[in-house]
Design an enzyme around this catalytic site. Structure first.
Site, PDB file in Angstrom:
ATOM      1  CE  LYS A  96      -2.572   0.676   3.607  1.00 43.42           C
ATOM      2  NZ  LYS A  96      -3.484   0.423   4.697  1.00 43.42           N
ATOM      3  CE  LYS A 145      17.197  -6.703 -31.354  1.00 42.25           C
ATOM      4  NZ  LYS A 145      16.274  -5.958 -30.523  1.00 42.25           N
ATOM      5  CE  LYS A 171      18.023 -10.268 -25.178  1.00 41.36           C
ATOM      6  NZ  LYS A 171      16.737 -10.235 -25.907  1.00 41.36           N
ATOM      7  N   GLY A 357      21.945  -6.410 -30.495  1.00 38.08           N
ATOM      8  CA  GLY A 357      21.120  -6.939 -31.578  1.00 38.08           C
ATOM      9  C   GLY A 357      21.466  -6.195 -32.863  1.00 38.08           C
TER      10      GLY A 357
HETATM   11  C1  1AE Z   1      17.567  -3.561 -22.454  1.00 45.27           C
HETATM   12  C2  1AE Z   1      17.213  -4.764 -23.300  1.00 45.27           C
HETATM   13  C3  1AE Z   1      17.817  -4.734 -24.661  1.00 45.27           C
HETATM   14  C4  1AE Z   1      17.212  -5.734 -25.596  1.00 45.27           C
HETATM   15  O1  1AE Z   1      16.564  -6.665 -25.192  1.00 45.27           O
HETATM   16  C5  1AE Z   1      17.394  -5.591 -27.010  1.00 45.27           C
HETATM   17  O2  1AE Z   1      16.661  -6.369 -27.781  1.00 45.27           O
HETATM   18  C6  1AE Z   1      18.297  -4.730 -27.573  1.00 45.27           C
HETATM   19  O3  1AE Z   1      18.435  -4.652 -28.907  1.00 45.27           O
HETATM   20  P1  1AE Z   1      19.470  -3.687 -29.625  1.00 45.27           P
HETATM   21  O4  1AE Z   1      20.854  -4.127 -29.257  1.00 45.27           O
HETATM   22  O5  1AE Z   1      19.193  -2.308 -29.143  1.00 45.27           O
HETATM   23  O6  1AE Z   1      19.205  -3.857 -31.083  1.00 45.27           O
END
Ligand code: 1AE
Length: 409
Positions: A96, A145, A171, A357
């Site tokens: 709370k 990605k 990942k 990524g």
């Molecule tokens: C803070 C988490 C970053 C993440 O999960 C992610 O996908 C980053 O991607 P980029 O390196 O910015 O392309």
């Protein structure tokens, strides 16, 4: 036996409040409810449940923050009042209260007794290094990605290219969920087979953190299915589920692979000065107690940023603060490219995962070249050379520098 207490420290903002009174109100209100109204006999009985004010430090800042009067208040809560799980403690200390004016939970200091309920990370920094057989440099992680709407063949090829670049960890994107095109067990099969194929060329072991998703009550079952299909790491969107879900996964002896904690939704909790939970607690200490082996968070340098001071405090909570749980790999992330590696290694030291990524896949030579550029950047800093000097005979790094530039400490 002497009663044990777990502490919580808050930053409370108020122009004119009597902070001593406020502190007492918290200590009493979140424990026995009302003290002065109790008859003497009840007081005696309730004493062991009563919260205690540990300290009240009032600050009247000048300059830019003038008028932002605040106090750092520490309250000790009797362990007797809550069961040995994080929801019970967090609801006691900041249930709370989290909605009661301008107040932010800055830190917790759970008692040694409370902490014994949490085995913490199974692997931590050392365990992840042992799995990979790498002990002399920061690790490099690549993020999938462009995964939604792609089939297994496409995913395999993307994985292979990342792995051929010599990254240590790959990942899933946190937004890849169970789906008909790339279902969990199939995805793991093709990615792990691509990892083996790449190993023939790179000679390097690799961990694949597959995104653990689904309803809370299916998480363990899904994690075990993933492991049975060959997963050697799990990515987990901790804050969408709560710390207890992570603690349950980490404590399960059959879930014997490292868990990487993604910070999705953390922005709803830590960035405000006046509300929420501090980043070092949210993405540092609590992740470690609950059992993450790696914790991702925005770095101070890239696209989504967190102030450097907070970043270093997250790292401290993960690596060095005085906790019985194993140290956790810090993974400063978002918008990272090879030209930032000197800054990352300068600020974080060797126990860090360099994670990217766009910085891998956006390399003009493709994802494998992107991975190589990161490895070369890490090797350059590790050998005390500038990226520019190292790039003279490392083509992928040279091209990455041309594309993104270099930021030195
Ligand atoms: C803070 C988490 C970053 C993440 O999960 C992610 O996908 C980053 O991607 P980029 O390196 O910015 O392309």
């Amino acid at each position: 036996m002497k009663p044990s207490y777990s502490n919580a420290t808050y930053r409370v903002y108020d122009d004119k409040a009597d902070f001593q009174k406020k502190a007492l109100g918290i200590a009493v209100g979140l424990t026995v409810g009302s003290w002065t109204d109790l008859p003497e006999t009840a007081k005696e009985q309730m004493q062991k449940h009563l919260g205690q004010v540990v300290s009240v430090n009032v600050h009247e800042p000048e300059g830019l923050l003038a008028g932002e009067r605040y106090a750092d208040i520490t309250i000790a809560y009797p362990d007797l009042n809550f069961s040995r799980d994080l929801p019970a403690f967090l609801v006691t200390a900041f249930g709370k209260l989290s909605m009661d004016g301008k107040i932010k939970l800055m830190d917790i200091q759970p008692s040694a007794d409370f902490l014994t309920a949490f085995p913490g990370p199974k692997f931590g920094v050392q365990g992840v290094r042992d799995l990979l057989g790498i002990h002399n440099r920061p690790l490099v992680m690549s993020i999938f990605k462009s995964v939604i709407g792609h089939d297994l063949e496409n995913l395999r090829e993307q994985f292979l290219q990342q792995a051929l670049g010599g990254v240590d960890l790959i990942k899933d994107d946190e937004i890849l969920f169970e789906n008909p095109l790339t279902p969990l067990h199939k995805r793991i099969e093709v990615c792990i087979s691509a990892a083996r194929e790449a190993e023939q060329t790179t000679g390097q072991k690799l961990l694949y953190f597959t995104n653990l998703t689904g309803s809370t009550f299916k998480l363990k079952e899904n994690a075990k299915r993933a492991i049975a299909a060959g997963a050697n790491g799990l990515l987990f969107n901790v804050l969408a589920y709560g710390f207890d879900a992570l603690a349950e996964l980490a404590a399960d002896p059959d879930i014997h692979v490292p868990i990487a904690a993604h910070p999705a939704m953390a922005g709803a909790l830590y960035p405000s000065r006046h509300h929420g939970i501090s980043a070092p607690l949210l993405l540092g200490k609590l992740m470690r107690i609950a059992g993450a082996d790696l914790s991702l968070f925005p770095s101070p340098y890239g696209s989504v940023v967190m102030p450097k001071e907070e970043n270093l405090a997250v790292m401290e909570a993960l690596l060095t603060s005085d906790l019985p749980q194993k140290p956790v790999f810090p993974v400063p992330s978002a918008g990272i490219h090879p030209g930032l590696v000197p800054l990352i290694m300068g600020d974080f030291g060797p126990e860090v995962v360099v994670n990217a990524g766009g910085g891998v896949h956006g390399h003009p030579g493709g994802s494998a070249a992107g991975g190589r550029a990161f490895r070369q950047a890490v090797d350059a800093v590790n050998s005390g050379l500038s990226l520019e000097a190292y790039a003279n005979d490392h083509e992928e790094l040279r091209i990455a520098i041309e594309r993104w530039g270099v930021r030195n400490p």
